[in-house]
Design a protein around this motif. Sequence first.
Motif, mmCIF file in Angstrom:
data_model
loop_
_atom_site.group_PDB
_atom_site.id
_atom_site.type_symbol
_atom_site.label_atom_id
_atom_site.label_comp_id
_atom_site.label_asym_id
_atom_site.label_seq_id
_atom_site.Cartn_x
_atom_site.Cartn_y
_atom_site.Cartn_z
ATOM 1 N N GLY A 167 0.815 -1.208 0.000
ATOM 2 C CA GLY A 167 0.000 0.000 0.000
ATOM 3 C C GLY A 167 0.847 1.255 0.000
ATOM 4 O O GLY A 167 2.073 1.217 0.132
ATOM 5 N N THR A 168 0.186 2.389 -0.146
ATOM 6 C CA THR A 168 0.891 3.667 -0.205
ATOM 7 C C THR A 168 1.705 3.905 1.061
ATOM 8 O O THR A 168 1.232 3.663 2.170
ATOM 9 N N SER A 169 2.928 4.364 0.899
ATOM 10 C CA SER A 169 3.871 4.756 1.963
ATOM 11 C C SER A 169 4.350 3.592 2.822
ATOM 12 O O SER A 169 5.177 3.784 3.709
ATOM 13 N N ALA A 170 3.843 2.375 2.605
ATOM 14 C CA ALA A 170 4.211 1.238 3.447
ATOM 15 C C ALA A 170 5.705 0.941 3.334
ATOM 16 O O ALA A 170 6.306 1.075 2.269
ATOM 17 N N ILE A 171 6.289 0.523 4.455
ATOM 18 C CA ILE A 171 7.724 0.248 4.522
ATOM 19 C C ILE A 171 7.956 -1.242 4.737
ATOM 20 O O ILE A 171 7.320 -1.871 5.579
ATOM 21 N N SER A 172 8.864 -1.793 3.952
ATOM 22 C CA SER A 172 9.293 -3.186 4.102
ATOM 23 C C SER A 172 10.702 -3.205 4.692
ATOM 24 O O SER A 172 11.445 -2.224 4.594
ATOM 25 N N GLU A 173 11.045 -4.361 5.270
ATOM 26 C CA GLU A 173 12.340 -4.428 5.974
ATOM 27 C C GLU A 173 12.898 -5.842 5.961
ATOM 28 O O GLU A 173 12.184 -6.816 6.194
ATOM 29 N N THR A 174 14.195 -5.951 5.658
ATOM 30 C CA THR A 174 14.963 -7.160 5.913
ATOM 31 C C THR A 174 16.142 -6.746 6.797
ATOM 32 O O THR A 174 16.263 -5.577 7.175
ATOM 33 N N GLU A 175 17.016 -7.683 7.107
ATOM 34 C CA GLU A 175 18.190 -7.331 7.912
ATOM 35 C C GLU A 175 19.107 -6.363 7.174
ATOM 36 O O GLU A 175 19.877 -5.632 7.797
ATOM 37 N N ASP A 176 19.010 -6.329 5.853
ATOM 38 C CA ASP A 176 19.950 -5.548 5.052
ATOM 39 C C ASP A 176 19.362 -4.258 4.467
ATOM 40 O O ASP A 176 20.107 -3.348 4.130
ATOM 41 N N PHE A 177 18.033 -4.207 4.308
ATOM 42 C CA PHE A 177 17.427 -3.093 3.586
ATOM 43 C C PHE A 177 16.153 -2.592 4.239
ATOM 44 O O PHE A 177 15.428 -3.354 4.896
ATOM 45 N N PHE A 178 15.854 -1.318 4.008
ATOM 46 C CA PHE A 178 14.518 -0.748 4.137
ATOM 47 C C PHE A 178 14.054 -0.400 2.725
ATOM 48 O O PHE A 178 14.864 -0.010 1.870
ATOM 49 N N PHE A 179 12.738 -0.487 2.504
ATOM 50 C CA PHE A 179 12.207 -0.244 1.168
ATOM 51 C C PHE A 179 10.810 0.355 1.325
ATOM 52 O O PHE A 179 9.911 -0.296 1.877
ATOM 53 N N GLN A 180 10.628 1.597 0.896
ATOM 54 C CA GLN A 180 9.342 2.286 1.096
ATOM 55 C C GLN A 180 8.617 2.505 -0.220
ATOM 56 O O GLN A 180 9.204 2.855 -1.238
ATOM 57 N N ASN A 181 7.287 2.344 -0.158
ATOM 58 C CA ASN A 181 6.439 2.549 -1.322
ATOM 59 C C ASN A 181 6.141 4.032 -1.563
ATOM 60 O O ASN A 181 6.213 4.872 -0.647
ATOM 61 N N ILE A 182 5.721 4.318 -2.780
ATOM 62 C CA ILE A 182 5.245 5.653 -3.170
ATOM 63 C C ILE A 182 4.112 6.084 -2.241
ATOM 64 O O ILE A 182 3.256 5.281 -1.860
ATOM 65 N N LYS A 183 4.085 7.364 -1.879
ATOM 66 C CA LYS A 183 3.098 7.858 -0.922
ATOM 67 C C LYS A 183 1.774 8.253 -1.561
ATOM 68 O O LYS A 183 0.710 8.131 -0.938
ATOM 69 N N LEU A 184 1.800 8.767 -2.789
ATOM 70 C CA LEU A 184 0.575 9.246 -3.432
ATOM 71 C C LEU A 184 -0.190 8.075 -4.042
ATOM 72 O O LEU A 184 0.369 7.276 -4.797
ATOM 73 N N GLU A 185 -1.469 8.002 -3.741
ATOM 74 C CA GLU A 185 -2.281 6.860 -4.155
ATOM 75 C C GLU A 185 -2.329 6.712 -5.673
ATOM 76 O O GLU A 185 -2.215 5.602 -6.204
ATOM 77 N N LEU A 186 -2.504 7.816 -6.404
ATOM 78 C CA LEU A 186 -2.581 7.745 -7.862
ATOM 79 C C LEU A 186 -1.285 7.188 -8.449
ATOM 80 O O LEU A 186 -1.307 6.277 -9.293
ATOM 81 N N LYS A 187 -0.146 7.715 -8.006
ATOM 82 C CA LYS A 187 1.138 7.247 -8.532
ATOM 83 C C LYS A 187 1.411 5.805 -8.111
ATOM 84 O O LYS A 187 2.031 5.042 -8.862
#
Length: 449
Positions: A326-346
């Motif tokens: 989903g929008t702005s959601a952040i994923s995480e592993t031991e090595d990385f953070f990875f965040q999604n686009i914040k704007l719903e349309l994009k």
Amino acid sequence: MLTKSDLLKKYDIPAPRYTSYPTVPYWKNNPTTEEWLKSLESNLENPKSEISLYVHIPFCETLCTFCGCNTSITKNHNVEERYVDALLSEVDLYQKNIPILKSKQVRDLHLGGGTPTFLSEKNLERLISGILSNFIQSPNSEFSLEIDPRRTRLSQLELLYKYGFRRISLGIQDFDPHVQRLINRIQPFEITQSITNGARNLGYTSVNFDLIYGLPNQTTKSIQNTMIQTLSLMPDRIAFYSYAHVPWIKPSQRLFTEVDLPGAEQKRELYELGRSILEDNGYIEIGMDHFALKHDKLTIAHKNKTLHRNFMGYSSHKTDIMLGFGTSAISETEDFFFQNIKLELKYRQSLEKKELPNLRGHKLTDSDKLRKKLIIELMTTWEVEVPITLVEDLRNYLSTLEDDKLLIWDKNKLKVTEQGKPFLRIIGTAFDENFRESKKESSLFSKAI
């Protein structure tokens, strides 16, 4: 020796809340989508690895003026279907890129927002059934969601109960009608009472209340009354957050002024009053701004030193991987953070092109990993064993706080004193290389008290 008032004036400075390290404003070493997927797949190859899933629903029908979350304000429920389509497309895209995901167990599933119960029963079922058809549910799974009692029907909770949800977190903030008017959140106690009792009657076993101190026109009387009403429902957990005033980031907070807000000393009095009422009635302070009853998993984890802290706050256990959808959601592993686009349309447009909606991320260095571990330990146990190589630097940095009796050293173990608990965020900055190098950028964070 400084008085409490002197300490509050001295240390009421901006500091991160440390739901992650490095904190988001200091992310760099931005990974490509390919690097992120490779890291995720590598972490998933561990046969014991479990995953947590976070699903962000950004929609709210009205704007709460205190809010700092990534939200989309609308009364148009036609947006639901296309957003659920996008969420399921994102899940499907991960599955196609990393087939091993289908064999991994989901320990946690959390619906956050925004207002997850903005979605109709039909779309909630489509979302949850679609997600669970792509993963294996762990026998020890914990499914939870945040709800706005004003926008939640028992039929929605009944549906989610069928899919294994057992914990709800209710946004309350304050029960005082005057405070509610200023923050644009009119929510009579009876609504909260009805949803709380209704959820328990359905079989939900854990209820959390989110309360906030430091809101405009809050007084000791309003906090006392809010706590009395809260105790009449005895939630299992209570998050008693400090209001984060950052109107340069969230312009809606300009709808009231600094004149309406309690000063640092008064704000801390509100917290101390709330805390004393909670502790007198059986709640344990398990971490920064968080309380739980003696039987709760958070309290047990705190006692056993297995408590964890991440983007979703405190957790009774740690999973190796967190996937955010989903929008702005952040994923995480031991090595990385990875965040999604914040704007719903994009966000939707990216998925329509069969591309993961990557906004930014961070590749953790060895130093990041060590400091992250130390900060989490400090935030979950009030103490931390510091590597010998860091002790001299940290003792120098924290010497003023040590002189003020906010912490003590036992050889290389740093321990926060009872007097020092209000300043946990400040103590945490000692481990934060980025903050220490860039601390003049005070506008990035709210004040610590």
